[in-house]
Design a protein around this motif. Structure first.
Motif, PDB file in Angstrom:
ATOM      1  N   THR A 357      -7.473  57.818   1.901  1.00 56.73           N
ATOM      2  CA  THR A 357      -7.173  58.792   2.950  1.00 56.73           C
ATOM      3  C   THR A 357      -5.672  58.884   3.192  1.00 56.73           C
ATOM      4  OG1 THR A 357      -9.305  58.313   4.019  1.00 56.73           O
ATOM      5  CG2 THR A 357      -7.625  59.410   5.353  1.00 56.73           C
ATOM      6  N   PHE A 358      -5.001  57.731   3.227  1.00 59.13           N
ATOM      7  CA  PHE A 358      -3.541  57.674   3.374  1.00 59.13           C
ATOM      8  C   PHE A 358      -2.882  58.425   2.215  1.00 59.13           C
ATOM      9  CE2 PHE A 358       0.672  55.928   3.369  1.00 59.13           C
ATOM     10  CZ  PHE A 358       0.919  55.403   4.638  1.00 59.13           C
ATOM     11  N   SER A 359      -3.366  58.187   1.014  1.00 54.82           N
ATOM     12  CA  SER A 359      -2.819  58.833  -0.179  1.00 54.82           C
ATOM     13  C   SER A 359      -2.977  60.344  -0.111  1.00 54.82           C
ATOM     14  CB  SER A 359      -3.510  58.288  -1.433  1.00 54.82           C
ATOM     15  OG  SER A 359      -3.060  58.933  -2.600  1.00 54.82           O
ATOM     16  N   ASP A 360      -4.114  60.823   0.401  1.00 56.68           N
ATOM     17  CA  ASP A 360      -4.340  62.264   0.508  1.00 56.68           C
ATOM     18  C   ASP A 360      -3.279  62.930   1.388  1.00 56.68           C
ATOM     19  OD1 ASP A 360      -6.550  62.157  -1.102  1.00 56.68           O
ATOM     20  OD2 ASP A 360      -8.002  62.077   0.556  1.00 56.68           O
ATOM     21  N   VAL A 361      -2.878  62.254   2.481  1.00 54.65           N
ATOM     22  CA  VAL A 361      -1.885  62.821   3.392  1.00 54.65           C
ATOM     23  C   VAL A 361      -0.556  63.030   2.675  1.00 54.65           C
ATOM     24  CG1 VAL A 361      -0.508  62.389   5.475  1.00 54.65           C
ATOM     25  CG2 VAL A 361      -2.962  61.881   5.458  1.00 54.65           C
ATOM     26  N   VAL A 362      -0.082  62.017   1.960  1.00 55.12           N
ATOM     27  CA  VAL A 362       1.227  62.144   1.308  1.00 55.12           C
ATOM     28  C   VAL A 362       1.155  63.041   0.080  1.00 55.12           C
ATOM     29  CG1 VAL A 362       2.107  59.978   2.234  1.00 55.12           C
ATOM     30  CG2 VAL A 362       0.908  59.949   0.068  1.00 55.12           C
ATOM     31  N   ASN A 363      -0.004  63.079  -0.579  1.00 51.73           N
ATOM     32  CA  ASN A 363      -0.139  63.988  -1.716  1.00 51.73           C
ATOM     33  C   ASN A 363      -0.103  65.450  -1.266  1.00 51.73           C
ATOM     34  OD1 ASN A 363      -0.285  62.482  -4.137  1.00 51.73           O
ATOM     35  ND2 ASN A 363      -2.346  61.775  -3.630  1.00 51.73           N
ATOM     36  N   ARG A 364      -0.755  65.743  -0.151  1.00 51.94           N
ATOM     37  CA  ARG A 364      -0.762  67.127   0.342  1.00 51.94           C
ATOM     38  C   ARG A 364       0.641  67.582   0.742  1.00 51.94           C
ATOM     39  NH1 ARG A 364      -5.605  65.570   3.016  1.00 51.94           N
ATOM     40  NH2 ARG A 364      -4.438  65.311   4.981  1.00 51.94           N
ATOM     41  N   ALA A 365       1.510  66.618   1.057  1.00 57.52           N
ATOM     42  CA  ALA A 365       2.884  66.954   1.431  1.00 57.52           C
ATOM     43  C   ALA A 365       3.769  67.163   0.198  1.00 57.52           C
ATOM     44  CB  ALA A 365       3.462  65.859   2.309  1.00 57.52           C
ATOM     45  N   GLY A 366       3.210  66.999  -0.989  1.00 54.66           N
ATOM     46  CA  GLY A 366       3.966  67.255  -2.208  1.00 54.66           C
ATOM     47  C   GLY A 366       4.540  66.031  -2.880  1.00 54.66           C
ATOM     48  N   TYR A 367       4.194  64.844  -2.383  1.00 52.81           N
ATOM     49  CA  TYR A 367       4.681  63.608  -2.995  1.00 52.81           C
ATOM     50  C   TYR A 367       3.600  63.055  -3.918  1.00 52.81           C
ATOM     51  CZ  TYR A 367       8.328  63.650   0.563  1.00 52.81           C
ATOM     52  OH  TYR A 367       9.377  64.018   1.355  1.00 52.81           O
ATOM     53  N   ALA A 368       3.985  62.752  -5.146  1.00 49.04           N
ATOM     54  CA  ALA A 368       3.062  62.034  -6.023  1.00 49.04           C
ATOM     55  C   ALA A 368       2.899  60.636  -5.456  1.00 49.04           C
ATOM     56  CB  ALA A 368       3.622  61.973  -7.441  1.00 49.04           C
ATOM     57  N   SER A 369       1.677  60.230  -5.181  1.00 53.03           N
ATOM     58  CA  SER A 369       1.469  58.906  -4.586  1.00 53.03           C
ATOM     59  C   SER A 369       0.339  58.174  -5.295  1.00 53.03           C
ATOM     60  CB  SER A 369       1.145  59.026  -3.094  1.00 53.03           C
ATOM     61  OG  SER A 369      -0.038  59.762  -2.894  1.00 53.03           O
ATOM     62  N   PRO A 370       0.593  57.760  -6.535  1.00 52.95           N
ATOM     63  CA  PRO A 370      -0.451  57.015  -7.244  1.00 52.95           C
ATOM     64  C   PRO A 370      -0.751  55.704  -6.538  1.00 52.95           C
ATOM     65  CG  PRO A 370       1.653  56.811  -8.377  1.00 52.95           C
ATOM     66  CD  PRO A 370       1.844  57.827  -7.294  1.00 52.95           C
ATOM     67  N   ILE A 371      -2.018  55.349  -6.507  1.00 51.72           N
ATOM     68  CA  ILE A 371      -2.414  54.057  -5.951  1.00 51.72           C
ATOM     69  C   ILE A 371      -2.342  53.047  -7.073  1.00 51.72           C
ATOM     70  CG2 ILE A 371      -4.243  52.766  -4.804  1.00 51.72           C
ATOM     71  CD1 ILE A 371      -5.335  55.499  -3.829  1.00 51.72           C
ATOM     72  N   ARG A 372      -1.461  52.069  -6.922  1.00 50.32           N
ATOM     73  CA  ARG A 372      -1.233  51.104  -7.989  1.00 50.32           C
ATOM     74  C   ARG A 372      -2.399  50.123  -8.055  1.00 50.32           C
ATOM     75  NH1 ARG A 372       2.017  52.694 -11.639  1.00 50.32           N
ATOM     76  NH2 ARG A 372       2.474  50.544 -12.210  1.00 50.32           N
ATOM     77  N   THR A 373      -3.286  50.345  -9.015  1.00 47.00           N
ATOM     78  CA  THR A 373      -4.423  49.447  -9.178  1.00 47.00           C
ATOM     79  C   THR A 373      -3.920  48.035  -9.448  1.00 47.00           C
ATOM     80  OG1 THR A 373      -5.687  51.262 -10.122  1.00 47.00           O
ATOM     81  CG2 THR A 373      -6.530  49.034 -10.494  1.00 47.00           C
ATOM     82  N   PRO A 374      -4.386  47.049  -8.685  1.00 49.16           N
ATOM     83  CA  PRO A 374      -3.890  45.676  -8.876  1.00 49.16           C
ATOM     84  C   PRO A 374      -4.105  45.205 -10.305  1.00 49.16           C
ATOM     85  CG  PRO A 374      -5.148  45.847  -6.844  1.00 49.16           C
ATOM     86  CD  PRO A 374      -5.352  47.143  -7.588  1.00 49.16           C
ATOM     87  N   ARG A 375      -3.053  44.627 -10.882  1.00 45.84           N
ATOM     88  CA  ARG A 375      -3.123  44.086 -12.233  1.00 45.84           C
ATOM     89  C   ARG A 375      -2.744  42.604 -12.184  1.00 45.84           C
ATOM     90  NH1 ARG A 375      -2.739  47.918 -16.302  1.00 45.84           N
ATOM     91  NH2 ARG A 375      -3.351  46.148 -17.600  1.00 45.84           N
ATOM     92  N   GLY A 376      -3.482  41.798 -12.911  1.00 49.28           N
ATOM     93  CA  GLY A 376      -3.130  40.389 -13.038  1.00 49.28           C
ATOM     94  C   GLY A 376      -3.387  39.548 -11.806  1.00 49.28           C
ATOM     95  N   ARG A 377      -4.250  40.006 -10.911  1.00 46.13           N
ATOM     96  CA  ARG A 377      -4.518  39.236  -9.688  1.00 46.13           C
ATOM     97  C   ARG A 377      -5.078  37.849  -9.989  1.00 46.13           C
ATOM     98  NH1 ARG A 377      -7.352  42.763  -4.827  1.00 46.13           N
ATOM     99  NH2 ARG A 377      -5.439  43.556  -3.874  1.00 46.13           N
ATOM    100  N   ASP A 378      -5.903  37.763 -11.061  1.00 47.90           N
ATOM    101  CA  ASP A 378      -6.562  36.490 -11.363  1.00 47.90           C
ATOM    102  C   ASP A 378      -5.579  35.421 -11.825  1.00 47.90           C
ATOM    103  OD1 ASP A 378      -6.301  38.279 -13.573  1.00 47.90           O
ATOM    104  OD2 ASP A 378      -7.574  36.981 -14.788  1.00 47.90           O
ATOM    105  N   ILE A 379      -4.341  35.813 -12.164  1.00 46.97           N
ATOM    106  CA  ILE A 379      -3.324  34.823 -12.558  1.00 46.97           C
ATOM    107  C   ILE A 379      -2.106  34.899 -11.628  1.00 46.97           C
ATOM    108  CG2 ILE A 379      -4.050  34.705 -14.981  1.00 46.97           C
ATOM    109  CD1 ILE A 379      -1.707  36.614 -15.660  1.00 46.97           C
ATOM    110  N   PHE A 380      -2.280  35.490 -10.439  1.00 45.35           N
ATOM    111  CA  PHE A 380      -1.199  35.638  -9.464  1.00 45.35           C
ATOM    112  C   PHE A 380       0.035  36.310 -10.087  1.00 45.35           C
ATOM    113  CE2 PHE A 380      -3.761  32.430  -7.342  1.00 45.35           C
ATOM    114  CZ  PHE A 380      -3.709  32.854  -6.021  1.00 45.35           C
ATOM    115  N   ALA A 381      -0.229  37.413 -10.794  1.00 43.66           N
ATOM    116  CA  ALA A 381       0.853  38.152 -11.454  1.00 43.66           C
ATOM    117  C   ALA A 381       1.072  39.518 -10.838  1.00 43.66           C
ATOM    118  CB  ALA A 381       0.538  38.308 -12.947  1.00 43.66           C
TER     119      ALA A 381
END
Length: 411
Positions: A357-381
């Protein structure tokens, strides 16, 4: 090479044996020197001045194009010259203490460097993130950090010292070694890497430390990374992230010229004072003024604003709308980062529905706002999780000793 290969290794493991020498403080290294410094080192080693330009170019090529770790491999120079260089200089890599590989292919190295006045060897973490079409290396600039951002694990580790240009660029060379990203090198079986092109295609100065508090060393290292006759990374593929060292932002644009990322994380000064304490010195308005004046800023060269999503702290729709208002007129994109928990952290990650929902607000304003999918959480990276593993172990040891001492006292 495939971008979808399965990596079976997920646990902490000592690095595989390597024939590449580890960095020591015994000999000065030619890695990390600017072209001018390299030439001066050769003059001091007795190389005739009329040969210095040619020899510098040859060595530069071997270091950064071929990935040489031994002067003996430099076949277009005489044996006598190679022996002279080997007697005077080193070409070592950082020592790998442990190498971890996540189930998603993210790799994290715990690297050890010589004391250099710090009293004992020091350690940092470096992370490689493979994605479709690119491979991003997250590079550290300091051992520890002074900024104490409350959501960041690195901020709980005291600053020990700055990394040298050799140690910063050494992280890039080591990653390319381990991934087989130099000519005639083999990529490890089963590794998850981009399907084509360079395996380390992007550098982000987003590891341990504040890059702008180590400006000169970071500048030298990134100039080497961007040198067209060496590592040859486009400055648009190099991103420097700062928590907001306002006086240095202009210099970074003028003297480094990389892409810029700002660790923003809040839209009100009173909250950002808590999350990112440097805000007490350089509040949001001053930071955004510096961003508007960033050299070369345009729709083709946007500033990335990083925003970690903290449940019930900074993730309301009013926060989203205020973020849009604050960034009006700045060519920008917004990276929404789900909070990555670490032992002892006081925050929770926002609910996924709220993040969207937060992302939708900033996207509608014209900002690209990709949600950074967590990577490497299982190794604290993942973002905000980096901290020297030795620091974690020393804390465990201290806590264990305290328990033992308490039991002994009770007896």
């Amino acid at each position: 090479m495939t971008a979808l290969a399965i990596v079976p290794e997920t646990s902490v493991a000592p690095a595989r044996p390597s024939l590449i020498p580890a960095l020591t403080a015994e000999k000065p290294s030619l890695i990390g020197l600017s072209r001018e410094e390299l030439g001066q080192a050769l003059v001091e080693a007795g190389i005739p001045e009329k040969q210095v330009r040619m020899r510098s170019a040859q060595i530069w090529h071997w270091l950064y194009v071929r990935g040489a770790t031994d002067f003996g491999a430099m076949s277009n120079m005489s044996k006598a010259l190679r022996e002279t260089l080997a007697e005077r200089f080193a070409l070592a890599r950082p020592e790998i203490v442990t190498e971890q590989i996540s189930v998603d292919g993210t790799r994290k190295w715990l690297l050890r460097f010589p004391p250099r006045g710090a009293g004992r060897p020091v350690e940092v973490e470096t992370v490689y993130i493979p994605e479709e079409g690119r491979g991003t290396l997250c590079v550290s600039s300091q051992v520890g950090c002074t900024l104490t951002c409350s959501f960041c694990h690195t901020g709980t580790q005291k600053l020990v010292r700055n990394l040298t240009p050799e140690e910063i660029i050494g992280q890039v060379l080591l990653a390319r070694d381990r991934l087989g990203d130099f000519p005639d090198a083999a990529t490890p079986a089963g590794a998850i890497v981009p399907g084509e092109g360079r395996l380390v295609s992007n550098i982000v100065m987003m590891g341990m430390g504040e890059p702008l508090y180590n400006f000169d060393n970071v500048k030298t290292a990134l100039h080497i990374a961007a040198d067209g006759e060496g590592l040859a990374l486009s400055r648009r593929r190099i991103t420097l992230s700062t928590s907001g060292v306002v006086p240095m932002i202009q210099r970074a644009g003028e003297e480094i010229g990389s892409m810029l990322a700002i660790s923003l994380h809040a839209v009100r000064d009173e909250l950002r004072d808590e999350l990112v304490p440097i805000n007490k010195k350089y509040p949001i308005a001053e930071l955004l003024d510096a961003c508007r004046a960033y050299p070369g800023l345009s729709n083709a060269k946007r500033i990335t604003f990083e925003y970690v999503m903290l449940k019930g702290v900074n993730d309301s729709l009013s926060d989203a709308r205020e973020l849009v208002r604050l960034l009006k007129g700045i060519p920008a994109k917004i990276n929404l980062i789900p909070f990555n928990p670490w032992p002892g952290s006081a925050y929770e990650c926002s609910d996924w529905e709220q993040i969207e929902t937060f992302s939708d607000v900033v996207n509608r304003a014209g900002y690209a706002s990709p949600i950074r999918t967590p990577r490497g959480r299982d190794i604290f990276a993942a973002c905000g999780q980096l901290k020297s593993a030795s620091e974690r172990m020393r804390k465990v040891d201290r806590e264990a000793a305290s328990v033992v001492g308490g039991v002994a006292a009770a007896l």
